[in-house]
Design an enzyme around this catalytic site. Structure first.
Site, PDB file in Angstrom:
ATOM      1  N   THR A  59      75.873 121.735  67.456  1.00  8.91           N
ATOM      2  CA  THR A  59      76.205 122.944  68.199  1.00  8.91           C
ATOM      3  C   THR A  59      77.253 123.714  67.411  1.00  8.91           C
ATOM      4  O   THR A  59      78.360 123.222  67.212  1.00  8.91           O
ATOM      5  CB  THR A  59      76.724 122.574  69.610  1.00  8.91           C
ATOM      6  OG1 THR A  59      75.709 121.801  70.263  1.00  8.91           O
ATOM      7  CG2 THR A  59      77.027 123.817  70.416  1.00  8.91           C
ATOM      8  N   ARG A  76      77.358 113.612  65.618  1.00  4.66           N
ATOM      9  CA  ARG A  76      77.014 114.926  65.083  1.00  4.66           C
ATOM     10  C   ARG A  76      76.825 116.038  66.111  1.00  4.66           C
ATOM     11  O   ARG A  76      76.487 117.151  65.734  1.00  4.66           O
ATOM     12  CB  ARG A  76      75.766 114.860  64.190  1.00  4.66           C
ATOM     13  CG  ARG A  76      75.949 113.972  62.989  1.00  4.66           C
ATOM     14  CD  ARG A  76      74.891 114.147  61.961  1.00  4.66           C
ATOM     15  NE  ARG A  76      73.548 114.021  62.506  1.00  4.66           N
ATOM     16  CZ  ARG A  76      72.452 114.277  61.817  1.00  4.66           C
ATOM     17  NH1 ARG A  76      72.534 114.690  60.579  1.00  4.66           N
ATOM     18  NH2 ARG A  76      71.264 114.130  62.350  1.00  4.66           N
ATOM     19  N   ASP A  77      77.046 115.779  67.395  1.00  5.02           N
ATOM     20  CA  ASP A  77      76.923 116.854  68.380  1.00  5.02           C
ATOM     21  C   ASP A  77      77.872 116.635  69.550  1.00  5.02           C
ATOM     22  O   ASP A  77      77.499 116.811  70.710  1.00  5.02           O
ATOM     23  CB  ASP A  77      75.480 116.987  68.869  1.00  5.02           C
ATOM     24  CG  ASP A  77      75.203 118.323  69.550  1.00  5.02           C
ATOM     25  OD1 ASP A  77      75.918 119.305  69.248  1.00  5.02           O
ATOM     26  OD2 ASP A  77      74.271 118.394  70.384  1.00  5.02           O
ATOM     27  N   ILE A  78      79.110 116.276  69.245  1.00  5.79           N
ATOM     28  CA  ILE A  78      80.100 116.109  70.313  1.00  5.79           C
ATOM     29  C   ILE A  78      80.511 117.496  70.782  1.00  5.79           C
ATOM     30  O   ILE A  78      80.881 118.353  69.984  1.00  5.79           O
ATOM     31  CB  ILE A  78      81.314 115.302  69.828  1.00  5.79           C
ATOM     32  CG1 ILE A  78      80.869 113.881  69.462  1.00  5.79           C
ATOM     33  CG2 ILE A  78      82.410 115.285  70.891  1.00  5.79           C
ATOM     34  CD1 ILE A  78      81.951 113.047  68.812  1.00  5.79           C
TER      35      ILE A  78
END
Length: 128
Positions: free
Chosen positions: A54, A15-17
């Site tokens: 992000t 969920r935040d690559i």
């Protein structure tokens, strides 16, 4: 990236690559870091109420928050957005606020890479 495939095979969604969460190890081998926002399977009620990640690298369904649960496809989108940044030097979405990126999710994704980097291979550009 093998780490994403491994995580997905165990039901984990990162969920935040983003570029800041990919470090280069010995020999230039990429290492995925920061699983602080990762979830296993369906998000909890608390996770479902908030938008996490992000904005510039979020898939539209993640940025909108109300388009259904995030899945492994959400991480694949973020990998593509990270690749876009690595090749062009530009974020796929220049806006860095949630409202602007929620609107981006309704408008579509980033523009083509060739105007930013004319040397981008056409097959690679087709991914975007």
């Amino acid at each position: 990236m093998r780490a994403v495939d491994y995580a997905h095979s165990h039901g984990i969604i990162h969920r935040d690559i983003k570029p800041a969460n990919i470090l280069l190890g010995p020999g230039g081998i990429p290492k995925l870091t920061d699983f602080g926002l990762a979830t296993r399977g369906e998000p909890t009620a608390a996770e479902a109420e908030g938008i996490v990640g992000t904005p510039a690298y979020m898939a539209p369904e993640q940025a909108q928050g109300d388009a259904g649960p995030v899945t492994s496809r959400t991480d694949v989108y973020a990998l593509g957005a990270t690749l876009y940044f690595a090749v062009t030097g530009h974020r796929p979405s220049p806006a860095m606020t949630f409202p602007a990126d929620r609107a981006r999710g309704r408008r579509g994704g980033p523009g083509r890479g060739r105007p930013l980097m004319p040397a981008v291979d056409r097959d690679l550009e087709a991914v975007w």
